[in-house]
Design an enzyme around this catalytic site. Structure first.
Site, mmCIF file in Angstrom:
data_model
loop_
_atom_site.group_PDB
_atom_site.id
_atom_site.type_symbol
_atom_site.label_atom_id
_atom_site.label_comp_id
_atom_site.label_asym_id
_atom_site.label_seq_id
_atom_site.Cartn_x
_atom_site.Cartn_y
_atom_site.Cartn_z
ATOM 1 N N LYS A 66 0.856 -1.194 0.000
ATOM 2 C CA LYS A 66 0.000 0.000 0.000
ATOM 3 C C LYS A 66 0.878 1.225 0.000
ATOM 4 C CE LYS A 66 -4.106 1.850 0.526
ATOM 5 N NZ LYS A 66 -3.719 2.757 -0.578
ATOM 6 N N LYS A 86 5.122 2.118 8.362
ATOM 7 C CA LYS A 86 3.939 2.884 8.786
ATOM 8 C C LYS A 86 2.733 1.954 8.984
ATOM 9 C CE LYS A 86 3.678 6.641 6.361
ATOM 10 N NZ LYS A 86 3.345 7.603 5.281
ATOM 11 N N LYS A 118 5.229 2.274 -3.024
ATOM 12 C CA LYS A 118 5.145 3.684 -3.415
ATOM 13 C C LYS A 118 5.320 3.779 -4.907
ATOM 14 C CE LYS A 118 4.735 7.655 -1.211
ATOM 15 N NZ LYS A 118 4.108 7.822 0.115
ATOM 16 N N THR A 126 -4.849 12.404 6.967
ATOM 17 C CA THR A 126 -3.429 12.507 7.349
ATOM 18 C C THR A 126 -3.264 13.598 8.403
ATOM 19 O OG1 THR A 126 -2.868 11.824 5.114
ATOM 20 C CG2 THR A 126 -1.076 12.705 6.445
ATOM 21 N N ASN A 159 -2.491 19.365 1.434
ATOM 22 C CA ASN A 159 -3.609 18.723 2.126
ATOM 23 C C ASN A 159 -3.322 18.501 3.616
ATOM 24 O OD1 ASN A 159 -4.710 16.064 3.226
ATOM 25 N ND2 ASN A 159 -6.163 16.475 1.595
ATOM 26 N N SER A 170 -7.228 5.010 4.314
ATOM 27 C CA SER A 170 -7.182 4.283 3.037
ATOM 28 C C SER A 170 -7.574 2.818 3.257
ATOM 29 C CB SER A 170 -5.768 4.312 2.446
ATOM 30 O OG SER A 170 -5.573 5.471 1.678
HETATM 31 N N1 GLU Z 1 0.658 8.896 0.559
HETATM 32 C C1 GLU Z 1 0.186 8.696 1.884
HETATM 33 C C2 GLU Z 1 1.322 8.314 2.808
HETATM 34 O O1 GLU Z 1 2.468 8.581 2.538
HETATM 35 C C3 GLU Z 1 -1.008 7.749 1.950
HETATM 36 C C4 GLU Z 1 -0.764 6.373 1.440
HETATM 37 C C5 GLU Z 1 -2.022 5.508 1.352
HETATM 38 O O2 GLU Z 1 -3.077 5.979 1.714
HETATM 39 O O3 GLU Z 1 -1.895 4.376 0.872
HETATM 40 O O4 GLU Z 1 1.112 7.799 3.881
#
Ligand code: GLU
Length: 444
Positions: free
Chosen positions: A68, A92, A104, A188, A219, A368
């Site tokens: 993810k 994370k 990513k 976030t 955001n 998410s």
């Molecule tokens: N881009 C966000 C992060 O760095 C969200 C990633 C997601 O929701 O999968 O945590």
């Protein structure tokens, strides 16, 4: 191309492993990504010419679930950065305790230079290029720097066209009418706010005494600033890529958000530096958000004498060069990787409390996960349900990390990595390690 950012990121594991029970083989597995994809994306531009963009998708580790992580559109995207960001996503998701691994993606592009149609063609072209690499049960993308809900909607649609059935669960952060989750937009910032609230309780802070500086007004930066301001905190400085403003009496955040997000372009054309004296009918301020404020640079913002510093922009903002001049006693990392390891050592030795990115900004991926669950079950939740489940996870994991920090007398980043690594190590060990395979067979 150097691999500095990724190798530096992975080195955090060694320190964490001293404080968590993890098999050395598990560490070995986590020190390189499972799969790396590099693609070229040909896009027909509005003037009839062809441009070819470079893109990446990295799946770091999928032991705990499908990978993810977001997709970033930025001119500085490079493979080492995407690998580091994917690694951070693994950690994370483990910190948040959600059943995902880390990934990513990124495209090397200045998205602000594209028209809307060019942006749509690039987004769909990227999905065509990575379609065999992603999927609801393998790798689930989401928004990141300079990508938004509309782009996620285009990407979901393109994937559904390729698979010839509607597949909302392939991507998260979609517009609500296309299967997005309520509460994903500010998740976030809200997750970081939940962490700050827990810290306030532990430290007995009064919100109205807190002076806060926020670097980055995208955001996440906007929402964390808004939520803190609603609690009575004084947001004295904000900035974006063009610079920042400082206002000792506090900046009117709703006005600044309205100004920043005004304009017709997909991307904000406005900078916080140009906040006008607003005078709008629904404005709460008498004088406009900018009166009595001074223009400052991003570097100056980081060095302000504030109670709480929130880097919410890009990685590597606080380095060994400026770390000695950082005065905030508490830093909450809403951006991914805003403090380099050298700077981290300098700040930690001075007693700065750093709430690390893999905890502080985990709210986005947590919601998410909720979105993915809702897409797969067809059962959609209310905003209140999303927010209370997010708060429950953020508070629980914040305390788990904070308690580990105090019990083991370590910094909060090491505690967060140790927390992540124990969960990852446990999952990897379930598949067997050398201890298991070299032991005498059960049946002789
Ligand atoms: N881009 C966000 C992060 O760095 C969200 C990633 C997601 O929701 O999968 O945590």
């Amino acid at each position: 191309m150097t691999d500095d950012l990724f190798s530096e990121a992975v080195r955090r594991l060694d320190r964490a492993a001293e404080y968590a029970r993890i098999d050395s083989e598990a560490l070995l597995r986590l020190s390189s990504p499972r799969a790396v994809l590099e693609v070229s994306i040909p896009v027909r531009m509005d003037d009839g010419s062809l441009q070819v963009f470079r893109g990446y998708r990295v799946r770091h580790d999928d032991t705990r679930g499908p990978t993810k992580g977001g997709i970033r559109f930025h001119p500085d995207v490079n493979l080492s950065e995407v690998k580091a960001l994917a690694f951070w996503m693994t950690c994370k998701c483990a910190v948040a305790g959600i059943p995902f691994g880390g990934a990513k993606g990124g495209v090397v592009v200045d998205p602000k230079s594209l028209s809307r149609l060019e942006l749509e063609r690039l987004s769909r072209g990227y999905v065509q290029a990575i379609a065999d690499f992603i999927g609801p049960e393998t790798d689930v993308p989401a928004p990141d720097v300079y990508t938004n809900a509309m782009i996620m909607g285009w990407m979901m649609d393109e994937y559904s066209v390729i698979r010839r059935r509607r597949m909302p669960d392939v991507i998260t952060g979609k517009p609500i009418p296309l299967g997005g989750s309520l509460g994903r937009d500010d998740a976030t910032g809200r997750g970081a706010y939940n962490c700050i609230r827990e810290l306030q309780r532990i430290r007995g802070w009064n919100p109205t005494d807190l002076r806060v500086a926020v670097q980055g007004f995208g955001n996440a930066g906007q929402h964390v600033a808004r939520l803190l301001a609603e609690d009575g905190c004084r947001i004295v400085a904000i900035s974006d890529s063009r610079g920042g403003i400082l206002r000792e009496n506090g900046i009117d955040i709703p006005c600044a958000i309205r100004h920043k997000n005004s304009g017709q372009s997909v991307y904000s054309e406005q900078s916080v530096c140009g906040c006008p004296v607003c005078g709008e009918a629904d404005c709460h301020c008498d004088e406009g958000p900018l009166s009595g404020s001074t223009l400052i640079s991003n570097e100056e913002l980081l060095e302000l004498d504030v109670d709480l510093l929130i880097p919410a922009a890009m990685e590597n903002q606080i380095t060994s060069e400026n770390a000695p001049r950082i005065r905030a006693p508490v830093i909450v990392e809403v951006a991914n990787g805003p403090i380099t390891p050298d700077a981290d050592d300098i700040l930690s030795s001075r007693g700065t409390l750093i709430v690390p990115d893999i905890l502080a900004n985990a709210g986005g991926v947590t919601v998410s996960y909720f979105e993915w669950v809702q897409n797969r079950t067809g059962d959609y939740w209310s905003t209140d349900t999303v927010r209370s489940r997010l708060q429950e996870i953020m508070s629980r994991e914040f305390h788990a990390v904070y308690d580990r920090m105090t019990e083991q007398s370590i910094d909060m980043r090491t505690a967060a990595y140790a927390h992540a690594v124990s969960r990852l190590g446990e999952a990897i060990a379930c598949q067997g390690t050398s201890h298991y395979f070299s032991a005498s067979p059960v049946h002789s």
